[in-house]
Design an enzyme around this catalytic site. Structure first.
Site, PDB file in Angstrom:
ATOM      1  N   ARG A 277      -5.886   1.081  -1.781  1.00 60.62           N
ATOM      2  CA  ARG A 277      -6.751   0.641  -2.827  1.00 60.62           C
ATOM      3  C   ARG A 277      -7.953   1.216  -2.932  1.00 60.62           C
ATOM      4  NH1 ARG A 277      -2.765  -0.730  -4.828  1.00 60.62           N
ATOM      5  NH2 ARG A 277      -2.230  -2.596  -5.853  1.00 60.62           N
TER       6      ARG A 277
ATOM      7  N   GLU B 275      -9.560   2.542 -12.536  1.00 59.66           N
ATOM      8  CA  GLU B 275      -8.298   3.427 -12.631  1.00 59.66           C
ATOM      9  C   GLU B 275      -8.122   3.370 -14.393  1.00 59.66           C
ATOM     10  OE1 GLU B 275      -5.198   2.379 -10.110  1.00 59.66           O
ATOM     11  OE2 GLU B 275      -6.395   2.855  -8.428  1.00 59.66           O
TER      12      GLU B 275
ATOM     13  N   HIS C 235      -2.559   7.111  -9.155  1.00 57.93           N
ATOM     14  CA  HIS C 235      -2.016   5.851  -8.472  1.00 57.93           C
ATOM     15  C   HIS C 235      -0.661   6.048  -8.597  1.00 57.93           C
ATOM     16  CE1 HIS C 235      -2.548   1.289  -7.832  1.00 57.93           C
ATOM     17  NE2 HIS C 235      -1.530   1.861  -7.112  1.00 57.93           N
TER      18      HIS C 235
HETATM   19  N1  NAD Z   1      -0.664   3.554  -4.114  1.00 63.83           N
HETATM   20  C1  NAD Z   1       0.220   2.681  -4.270  1.00 63.83           C
HETATM   21  O1  NAD Z   1       0.833   2.735  -5.311  1.00 63.83           O
HETATM   22  C2  NAD Z   1       0.719   1.722  -3.334  1.00 63.83           C
HETATM   23  C3  NAD Z   1       1.929   1.129  -2.891  1.00 63.83           C
HETATM   24  C4  NAD Z   1       2.343   0.372  -2.363  1.00 63.83           C
HETATM   25  C5  NAD Z   1       1.283  -0.541  -1.492  1.00 63.83           C
HETATM   26  N2  NAD Z   1      -0.028  -0.177  -1.721  1.00 63.83           N
HETATM   27  C6  NAD Z   1      -1.201  -0.915  -1.236  1.00 63.83           C
HETATM   28  O2  NAD Z   1      -1.231  -0.567   0.332  1.00 63.83           O
HETATM   29  C7  NAD Z   1      -1.725  -1.722   0.824  1.00 63.83           C
HETATM   30  C8  NAD Z   1      -0.948  -2.033   2.269  1.00 63.83           C
HETATM   31  O3  NAD Z   1       0.294  -2.483   1.889  1.00 63.83           O
HETATM   32  P1  NAD Z   1       1.345  -3.243   2.825  1.00 63.83           P
HETATM   33  O4  NAD Z   1       2.654  -3.366   1.966  1.00 63.83           O
HETATM   34  O5  NAD Z   1       1.433  -2.198   3.887  1.00 63.83           O
HETATM   35  O6  NAD Z   1       0.607  -4.380   3.174  1.00 63.83           O
HETATM   36  P2  NAD Z   1       0.559  -5.155   4.420  1.00 63.83           P
HETATM   37  O7  NAD Z   1       0.139  -6.819   4.239  1.00 63.83           O
HETATM   38  O8  NAD Z   1       1.981  -5.340   4.981  1.00 63.83           O
HETATM   39  O9  NAD Z   1      -0.101  -4.670   5.400  1.00 63.83           O
HETATM   40  C9  NAD Z   1      -1.699  -4.846   5.342  1.00 63.83           C
HETATM   41  C10 NAD Z   1      -2.050  -4.546   6.955  1.00 63.83           C
HETATM   42  O10 NAD Z   1      -3.379  -4.584   6.794  1.00 63.83           O
HETATM   43  C11 NAD Z   1      -4.056  -5.073   7.831  1.00 63.83           C
HETATM   44  N3  NAD Z   1      -5.386  -5.574   7.725  1.00 63.83           N
HETATM   45  C12 NAD Z   1      -6.129  -6.628   6.912  1.00 63.83           C
HETATM   46  N4  NAD Z   1      -7.359  -6.425   7.186  1.00 63.83           N
HETATM   47  C13 NAD Z   1      -7.647  -5.398   8.202  1.00 63.83           C
HETATM   48  C14 NAD Z   1      -8.876  -4.962   8.599  1.00 63.83           C
HETATM   49  N5  NAD Z   1      -9.994  -5.598   8.123  1.00 63.83           N
HETATM   50  N6  NAD Z   1      -8.645  -4.242   9.425  1.00 63.83           N
HETATM   51  C15 NAD Z   1      -7.705  -3.547   9.773  1.00 63.83           C
HETATM   52  N7  NAD Z   1      -6.537  -4.063   9.146  1.00 63.83           N
HETATM   53  C16 NAD Z   1      -6.390  -4.979   8.591  1.00 63.83           C
HETATM   54  C17 NAD Z   1      -3.117  -6.457   7.955  1.00 63.83           C
HETATM   55  O11 NAD Z   1      -3.070  -7.068   9.350  1.00 63.83           O
HETATM   56  C18 NAD Z   1      -1.637  -5.901   7.801  1.00 63.83           C
HETATM   57  O12 NAD Z   1      -1.202  -5.559   9.034  1.00 63.83           O
HETATM   58  C19 NAD Z   1      -1.706  -2.771  -0.010  1.00 63.83           C
HETATM   59  O13 NAD Z   1      -3.146  -2.617  -0.594  1.00 63.83           O
HETATM   60  C20 NAD Z   1      -1.091  -2.380  -1.084  1.00 63.83           C
HETATM   61  O14 NAD Z   1      -1.493  -2.811  -2.311  1.00 63.83           O
HETATM   62  C21 NAD Z   1      -0.519   0.796  -2.735  1.00 63.83           C
HETATM   63  O1  3PG Z   2       0.380  -2.636  -5.218  1.00 62.67           O
HETATM   64  C1  3PG Z   2       1.445  -1.797  -5.491  1.00 62.67           C
HETATM   65  O2  3PG Z   2       2.528  -2.247  -5.628  1.00 62.67           O
HETATM   66  C2  3PG Z   2       1.084  -0.271  -5.684  1.00 62.67           C
HETATM   67  O3  3PG Z   2      -0.260  -0.046  -5.936  1.00 62.67           O
HETATM   68  C3  3PG Z   2       1.792   0.070  -7.038  1.00 62.67           C
HETATM   69  O4  3PG Z   2       1.150  -0.139  -8.303  1.00 62.67           O
HETATM   70  P1  3PG Z   2       1.934   0.129  -9.547  1.00 62.67           P
HETATM   71  O5  3PG Z   2       2.925  -0.455 -10.034  1.00 62.67           O
HETATM   72  O6  3PG Z   2       0.878  -0.013 -10.658  1.00 62.67           O
HETATM   73  O7  3PG Z   2       2.508   1.668  -9.591  1.00 62.67           O
END
Ligand code: NAD
Ligand code: 3PG
Length: 571
Positions: free
Chosen positions: A247, A276, A298
């Site tokens: 994020r 964004e 994104h």
């Molecule tokens: N760019 C995209 O399109 C996209 C796609 C999928 C997920 N994401 C984002 O990726 C991130 C991670 O997703 P996920 O499914 O792995 O989440 P998740 O909840 O499985 O994992 C997050 C991890 O972060 C750790 N955490 C929390 N606070 C912390 C800190 N202060 N220091 C270190 N570690 C910490 C937690 O313990 C957990 O293990 C989310 O923000 C999600 O929205 C983005």
């Molecule tokens: O949180 C998520 O699942 C990702 O950031 C993906 O976001 P999007 O659905 O807008 O691609």
């Protein structure tokens, strides 16, 4: 309906089916589950004001990361039961406001893990080998080889902050690329990290100076906002490159831009930004345009496969919720494991019916009648006694107890707002997982609802049908469905004829009849003469009838000889 600028307004819309609003691009795979049951509107580029004005018409809202579901939107959404995030992050939804309004927020926590992890690796490789710069140069007629010499990732150190679902996948991929992986996550399991050959460190100071590439995979929360800022970047190698597919905001964008411009950080691969698309003139915009940065809009979850996964995931949950079932992944409710979900679902229906039967049957019966301010006990026996997460059953009880006497502020009770509504009504519920010592259980699972004031109802599930096996002091066996007339009477010949005659005169058809006798030990076995003999013969007659039973019919039944009490319940 076909996508249009704005969907039809309430008065233009004739269908009575529930409506779902999808203002963002969601894969059609899941939508196929919904279209047979609901009307779906997919307007293009809905403004915040337009969303606010049309949301009152909708029962379901399916979104991705662009739609801002604010407290104002949720307050205006009078019919809304579910906000479904086709993805993981719900930072664009005011989840607390949704909870207050009893709106369930669901997401797809694992549908796009692979996509996000692979995109991280794509940015890692692109940044390491100058892929976009080479591509740009070639398009402009250049052939710049010596200027675009990259670095290998094999043998290098990859630092991961946040070893959750995506972080862990990235770790495994990094190891697969021959990288040394170290991670920092205070909540991660050391055993799991070790199983993936990841060295877990306890703080950023032990991680940042060692890494050649840094990637963050935490949610954006208070503790992760600006997690990597000026002072943290200053502790890293000059040759290090950073990645963000989590994020915008976990790196301070201004500090990162300055470090890249100063040459104290070698470059970045960025997929997400604080605004964004990036606001013109912002650090985010400058980063996107910087020659040492590889940027994508994104795209982490934007694969055909991930979009199919998340669409199927959330649409199945929307379908379940709008048809009165339970979600598998509610953000503002405790997680229900799939195996518990399968076991619990029929009991949710049973407990709701028991609650509703309680309120309606005991209403007007003195102390047992009132439900507000009352303590209830739910006793689970048999297989059900082994299930620890019975929160959906608690919610079902509150829904059953209150649905016939309140509009719950105009909303259905659900697993999200049940505690709040119980508190408002002063209802307390204790749950007991037990077998009564020495008692044989004849059902796979038995649920009993009772109060200190003497009200008691038991029930069980057989196949997909729910049954009431005890009502008050009577051993029963009936399906709690439709309109039921419950007659407390002396079990004497001719009673059925008299009752049937009254109902017949009022044009009320009887669907079924069931007689419930006194439970063992409830009759006075020693008394056999006069009034005591009649007490021994007390019974309940439960009649399933078609149509409404008015007050005058109820009174006529009550006046029939040998009838002690009558209740009419709608289940
Ligand atoms: N760019 C995209 O399109 C996209 C796609 C999928 C997920 N994401 C984002 O990726 C991130 C991670 O997703 P996920 O499914 O792995 O989440 P998740 O909840 O499985 O994992 C997050 C991890 O972060 C750790 N955490 C929390 N606070 C912390 C800190 N202060 N220091 C270190 N570690 C910490 C937690 O313990 C957990 O293990 C989310 O923000 C999600 O929205 C983005
Ligand atoms: O949180 C998520 O699942 C990702 O950031 C993906 O976001 P999007 O659905 O807008 O691609």
């Amino acid at each position: 309906m076909a996508p249009s600028a704005l969907p039809p307004q309430e008065d233009e819309f004739t269908s009575s089916r529930p409506r779902i609003l999808i203002p963002e691009k969601v894969s059609p795979d899941g939508l196929a589950l919904l279209s047979p049951h609901f009307d779906i509107d997919q307007p293009k580029s809905l403004s915040a004001d337009e969303l606010l004005s049309i949301i009152p018409q909708y029962h379901g809202l399916i979104i991705r990361s662009e739609t801002k579901v604010t407290s104002a939107v949720l307050a205006a959404a009078k019919k809304l039961k579910v906000v479904a995030r086709a993805g993981v992050g719900v930072d664009n939804v005011d989840v607390e406001a949704a909870t207050t309004h009893g709106i369930i927020v669901v997401n797809s926590p694992s549908g796009n893990i692979v996509a996000a992890a692979e995109h991280t690796i794509a940015l890692l490789m692109a940044a390491a080998r100058n892929v976009p710069a080479g591509d740009r140069s070639l398009r402009n007629g250049g052939w710049e080889r010596s200027k675009l010499v990259g670095t290998e990732v094999g043998g290098k150190t990859l630092g991961i902050i946040g070893l959750g679902k995506v972080g862990f996948k990235v770790a495994r991929m990094g190891v697969g690329l021959g990288m040394k992986v170290i991670a920092m996550d205070p909540y991660a399991s050391p055993e799991m990290a070790a199983s993936a050959s990841v060295a877990l460190v306890s703080d950023l100071t032990s991680l940042l100076p060692k890494v050649d590439f840094l990637t963050i995979h935490t949610p954006l929360i208070a503790s992760t906002l600006d997690l990597i800022s000026k002072s943290e970047l200053a502790t890293m190698k000059k040759t290090a490159k950073v990645l963000n597919v989590a994020r915008g905001g976990v790196y301070n964008e201004t500090a990162l831009l300055e470090a890249i411009e100063a040459g104290t950080i070698a470059g970045a691969g960025l997929d997400v930004f604080t605004s964004e698309p990036p606001t013109p003139g912002s650090s985010a915009e400058a980063l996107c345009k910087h020659p040492k940065v590889v940027a994508t809009p994104h795209l982490g979850a934007s694969t055909i496969e991930a979009q199919e996964n998340v669409s199927m995931d959330v649409c199945a949950q929307v379908l379940a919720i709008l048809q009165g079932g339970l979600p598998t992944s509610a953000v503002n409710a405790p997680l229900i494991l799939p195996e518990e979900y399968r076991k619990l679902q029929p009991f949710v229906k049973l407990v709701e019916k028991m609650g509703s039967l309680y309120t309606q049957h005991y209403s007007g019966k003195g102390a047992r009648g009132a439900i507000a301010g009352k303590s209830f006990e739910l006793i689970y026996e048999g297989e059900l006694a082994g299930i620890s997460n019975t929160r959906p059953l608690f919610a079902a009880l509150i829904k059953g107890l209150t649905s016939s006497i309140t509009d719950s502020g105009g909303r259905d009770v659900n697993i999200v707002n049940a505690t709040l509504i119980a508190k408002e009504k002063g209802i307390s519920v204790s749950e007991t997982h037990s077998r009564f010592p020495g008692e044989e259980i004849v059902y796979a699972s038995l649920v009993t609802l009772r109060t200190g004031s003497g009200g008691i109802i038991s029930g069980y599930v057989s196949g997909k049908t729910v049954y009431i096996s005890r009502l008050d002091k009577f051993s029963a066996s009936f399906v709690p469905e439709g309109t039921l007339v419950v007659l407390h009477n002396y079990d004497r010949p001719g009673k059925i004829g008299g009752v049937g005659g009254i109902l017949g005169r009022h044009g009320i058809n009887v669907r079924f009849m069931s007689v419930a006798a006194l439970e063992d030990g409830n009759g006075d076995q020693t008394a056999a003469v006069g009034e005591d003999a009649e007490k021994e013969d007390e019974a309940l007659m439960i009649l399933g009838v078609e149509g409404q039973v008015g007050k005058e019919v109820e009174e006529e039944l009550r006046g029939e000889k040998g009838i002690l009490d009558v209740s009419v319940v709608q289940l």
